[in-house]
Write a protein that holds these residues in place. Structure first.
Motif, PDB file in Angstrom:
ATOM      1  N   UNK A 180       0.835  -1.207   0.000  1.00 46.72           N
ATOM      2  CA  UNK A 180       0.000   0.000   0.000  1.00 46.72           C
ATOM      3  C   UNK A 180       0.868   1.255   0.000  1.00 46.72           C
ATOM      4  N   UNK A 181       1.959   1.216   0.748  1.00 51.14           N
ATOM      5  CA  UNK A 181       2.874   2.360   0.781  1.00 51.14           C
ATOM      6  C   UNK A 181       3.465   2.607  -0.609  1.00 51.14           C
ATOM      7  N   UNK A 182       3.888   1.521  -1.276  1.00 49.42           N
ATOM      8  CA  UNK A 182       4.454   1.672  -2.621  1.00 49.42           C
ATOM      9  C   UNK A 182       3.405   2.207  -3.599  1.00 49.42           C
ATOM     10  N   UNK A 183       2.178   1.728  -3.487  1.00 46.88           N
ATOM     11  CA  UNK A 183       1.104   2.217  -4.353  1.00 46.88           C
ATOM     12  C   UNK A 183       0.852   3.706  -4.118  1.00 46.88           C
ATOM     13  N   UNK A 184       0.928   4.117  -2.860  1.00 46.19           N
ATOM     14  CA  UNK A 184       0.734   5.532  -2.550  1.00 46.19           C
ATOM     15  C   UNK A 184       1.871   6.379  -3.122  1.00 46.19           C
ATOM     16  N   UNK A 185       3.076   5.864  -3.032  1.00 37.15           N
ATOM     17  CA  UNK A 185       4.228   6.575  -3.608  1.00 37.15           C
ATOM     18  C   UNK A 185       4.072   6.679  -5.119  1.00 37.15           C
ATOM     19  N   UNK A 186       3.754   5.561  -5.775  1.00 35.74           N
ATOM     20  CA  UNK A 186       3.604   5.562  -7.237  1.00 35.74           C
ATOM     21  C   UNK A 186       2.475   6.495  -7.671  1.00 35.74           C
ATOM     22  N   UNK A 187       1.329   6.393  -6.982  1.00 34.92           N
ATOM     23  CA  UNK A 187       0.202   7.256  -7.338  1.00 34.92           C
ATOM     24  C   UNK A 187       0.513   8.722  -7.120  1.00 34.92           C
ATOM     25  N   UNK A 188       1.228   9.022  -6.022  1.00 34.19           N
ATOM     26  CA  UNK A 188       1.588  10.411  -5.748  1.00 34.19           C
ATOM     27  C   UNK A 188       2.546  10.981  -6.774  1.00 34.19           C
ATOM     28  N   UNK A 189       3.516  10.183  -7.197  1.00 29.46           N
ATOM     29  CA  UNK A 189       4.484  10.654  -8.201  1.00 29.46           C
ATOM     30  C   UNK A 189       3.797  10.855  -9.553  1.00 29.46           C
ATOM     31  N   UNK A 190       2.921   9.934  -9.932  1.00 25.40           N
ATOM     32  CA  UNK A 190       2.200  10.094 -11.206  1.00 25.40           C
ATOM     33  C   UNK A 190       1.317  11.336 -11.179  1.00 25.40           C
ATOM     34  N   UNK A 191       0.651  11.568 -10.055  1.00 27.95           N
ATOM     35  CA  UNK A 191      -0.170  12.776  -9.918  1.00 27.95           C
ATOM     36  C   UNK A 191       0.685  14.028 -10.013  1.00 27.95           C
ATOM     37  N   UNK A 192       1.850  13.978  -9.391  1.00 28.13           N
ATOM     38  CA  UNK A 192       2.774  15.120  -9.445  1.00 28.13           C
ATOM     39  C   UNK A 192       3.199  15.401 -10.887  1.00 28.13           C
ATOM     40  N   UNK A 193       3.523  14.351 -11.634  1.00 24.97           N
ATOM     41  CA  UNK A 193       3.927  14.521 -13.033  1.00 24.97           C
ATOM     42  C   UNK A 193       2.790  15.109 -13.869  1.00 24.97           C
ATOM     43  N   UNK A 194       1.561  14.639 -13.622  1.00 27.00           N
ATOM     44  CA  UNK A 194       0.414  15.152 -14.364  1.00 27.00           C
ATOM     45  C   UNK A 194       0.167  16.628 -14.065  1.00 27.00           C
ATOM     46  N   UNK A 195       0.450  17.056 -12.860  1.00 32.05           N
ATOM     47  CA  UNK A 195       0.233  18.452 -12.488  1.00 32.05           C
ATOM     48  C   UNK A 195       1.310  19.370 -13.053  1.00 32.05           C
ATOM     49  N   UNK A 196       2.536  18.842 -13.190  1.00 32.81           N
ATOM     50  CA  UNK A 196       3.643  19.681 -13.641  1.00 32.81           C
ATOM     51  C   UNK A 196       3.774  19.731 -15.163  1.00 32.81           C
ATOM     52  N   UNK A 197       3.410  18.663 -15.847  1.00 34.41           N
ATOM     53  CA  UNK A 197       3.606  18.596 -17.298  1.00 34.41           C
ATOM     54  C   UNK A 197       2.926  19.726 -18.072  1.00 34.41           C
ATOM     55  N   UNK A 198       1.670  20.102 -17.740  1.00 34.06           N
ATOM     56  CA  UNK A 198       1.024  21.184 -18.504  1.00 34.06           C
ATOM     57  C   UNK A 198       1.775  22.504 -18.455  1.00 34.06           C
ATOM     58  N   UNK A 199       2.605  22.707 -17.439  1.00 32.13           N
ATOM     59  CA  UNK A 199       3.353  23.950 -17.357  1.00 32.13           C
ATOM     60  C   UNK A 199       4.289  24.103 -18.555  1.00 32.13           C
ATOM     61  N   UNK A 200       4.888  22.988 -19.000  1.00 33.32           N
ATOM     62  CA  UNK A 200       5.780  23.049 -20.160  1.00 33.32           C
ATOM     63  C   UNK A 200       5.012  23.423 -21.416  1.00 33.32           C
ATOM     64  N   UNK A 201       3.779  22.925 -21.540  1.00 33.30           N
ATOM     65  CA  UNK A 201       2.949  23.274 -22.701  1.00 33.30           C
ATOM     66  C   UNK A 201       2.612  24.763 -22.692  1.00 33.30           C
ATOM     67  N   UNK A 202       2.291  25.285 -21.531  1.00 33.40           N
ATOM     68  CA  UNK A 202       1.953  26.707 -21.428  1.00 33.40           C
ATOM     69  C   UNK A 202       3.160  27.582 -21.771  1.00 33.40           C
ATOM     70  N   UNK A 203       4.324  27.178 -21.292  1.00 34.45           N
ATOM     71  CA  UNK A 203       5.528  27.945 -21.585  1.00 34.45           C
ATOM     72  C   UNK A 203       5.872  27.880 -23.074  1.00 34.45           C
ATOM     73  N   UNK A 204       5.623  26.724 -23.690  1.00 33.47           N
ATOM     74  CA  UNK A 204       5.868  26.581 -25.124  1.00 33.47           C
ATOM     75  C   UNK A 204       4.964  27.517 -25.916  1.00 33.47           C
ATOM     76  N   UNK A 205       3.718  27.650 -25.484  1.00 24.62           N
ATOM     77  CA  UNK A 205       2.790  28.568 -26.148  1.00 24.62           C
ATOM     78  C   UNK A 205       3.275  30.010 -26.024  1.00 24.62           C
ATOM     79  N   UNK A 206       3.832  30.359 -24.887  1.00 25.72           N
ATOM     80  CA  UNK A 206       4.362  31.703 -24.701  1.00 25.72           C
ATOM     81  C   UNK A 206       5.562  31.963 -25.604  1.00 25.72           C
ATOM     82  N   UNK A 207       6.360  30.926 -25.840  1.00 31.19           N
ATOM     83  CA  UNK A 207       7.503  31.041 -26.757  1.00 31.19           C
ATOM     84  C   UNK A 207       7.003  31.395 -28.152  1.00 31.19           C
ATOM     85  N   UNK A 208       6.008  30.673 -28.636  1.00 33.09           N
ATOM     86  CA  UNK A 208       5.469  30.929 -29.976  1.00 33.09           C
ATOM     87  C   UNK A 208       4.920  32.346 -30.078  1.00 33.09           C
TER      88      UNK A 208
END
Length: 362
Positions: A180-208
């Protein structure tokens, strides 16, 4: 340029070959071999590029190895010929860019003050736009790390409570607890990645948007040399977009590093469960006391590493604009100019080649 996946229908299933990955293999060998490595180019069919393409194709076409071999037989001669042409194309493009830039510099010279002012304005505008995004990225890193830390806090308390049970009961429940601890770690890291990834898309739009504004500002001064200006701006866009992709990669890599640093906690618990019941409490007590602290230290290290990525990205973009201003002043092209555009051309050629390869028969 956006590259599409080439999809092949095989016996009712679909197999993907990504032109960008194939082009990456070819481009890697071009940059490593250099234009004078003719002896290596002559052996290319038998050596590393063949192995790399074979590995890439078979990893994507595992269920259709015969087709992977057929596609490789088509690709390797194409890649060998393309790589051999790249040295000539590289020199041709380098000379063309240098010639265009010198013409552009001569055309803009009478308007040097206006050009400097325009690029300076663009730099200030870009800094003003990047600052909120950099701060938002820093805040998002803090929020995501805080959420994960709060999600893991109950596990330390639960482990301390379990130490009060009988040794046999602790041992029986320890592996499911570690899972359960490992599942919580994996789920938390995946959620973190999903929250941070859109920032790169937004910055790319600002570049254009920033490059489009710079194009509008400089075009009136370069009416007779628009091709040269467009090529410089295209190179600038590619360099900035590459920086945005590097930001995405760095965020993902930091998130995976966080997972790798937290996962040993669950592994240590499983190892403790596999030992004898008599010394179980002795082995678990230090871990139960340190769990909160170790999680906190790991997440704080992640914050310190990832939070400044936005500011670093903004500085990279400003540096690119300042380099652009320097090139327009001197009329001297940088190495990145022709390499970025040549790599783009390679990726387009690979995508075009793959689009002409017929799908396999059922």
């Amino acid at each position: 340029a956006a590259l599409v996946l080439v999809l092949f229908a095989i016996s009712g299933s679909r197999a993907d070959v990504n032109p960008d990955e194939v082009a990456g293999v070819i481009w890697k060998y071009f940059t490593e071999l250099g234009s004078n490595a003719k002896d290596t180019v002559d052996q290319l069919h038998q050596t590393e590029i063949s192995k790399q393409l074979n590995t890439l194709l078979k990893s994507n076409l595992q269920s259709v190895s015969a087709y992977a071999e057929d596609l490789q037989e088509r690709l390797v001669p194409f890649a060998t010929e393309l790589q051999a042409r790249l040295a000539q194309d590289s020199q041709r493009l380098k000379e063309q860019i240098q010639r265009e830039l010198q013409q552009l510099q001569a055309k803009l010279a009478p308007y040097a003050d206006e050009v400097h002012q325009q690029i300076g304005t663009n730099i200030r505008q870009l800094q003003a736009k990047m600052s909120p995004y950099a701060e938002e990225l820093r805040s998002q890193v803090d929020r995501s790390a805080g959420e994960l830390q709060r999600a893991l806090e109950p596990y330390a308390a639960e482990l301390r409570e379990r130490l009060q049970d009988k040794a046999e009961s602790i041992q029986a429940s320890l592996s499911p607890y570690a899972d359960r601890l490992q599942q919580q770690i994996d789920g938390g890291v995946e959620s973190l990645k999903e929250q941070l990834s859109p920032m790169a898309d937004e910055l790319k739009a600002q570049v254009e948007q920033s490059v489009a504004e710079l194009r509008r500002g400089l075009s009136p001064y370069a009416q007779e040399v628009q091709d040269g200006l467009n090529r410089q701006l295209e190179s600038l866009t590619l360099q900035m977009e590459r920086a945005a992709e590097e930001l995405r990669t760095r965020l993902a890599a930091s998130s995976e590093e966080l997972r790798a640093q937290l996962s040993p906690l669950a592994r240590e618990l499983r190892e403790a469960a596999s030992g004898d019941a008599e010394s179980l409490r002795q082995r678990l007590a230090p871990l139960a006391q340190q769990l909160d602290q170790r999680v906190g230290q790991t997440l704080e290290a992640f914050r310190q590493q990832a939070a400044p990525f936005g500011e670093t990205f903004g500085k990279q973009l400003v540096q690119r604009l300042e380099e652009m201003r320097g090139k327009l002043d001197s009329g001297a092209a940088g190495v990145e100019d022709h390499l970025e555009l040549l790599e783009k051309e390679v990726r387009e050629k690979v995508a075009a080649f793959l689009s002409t390869v017929p799908p396999p028969e059922n």
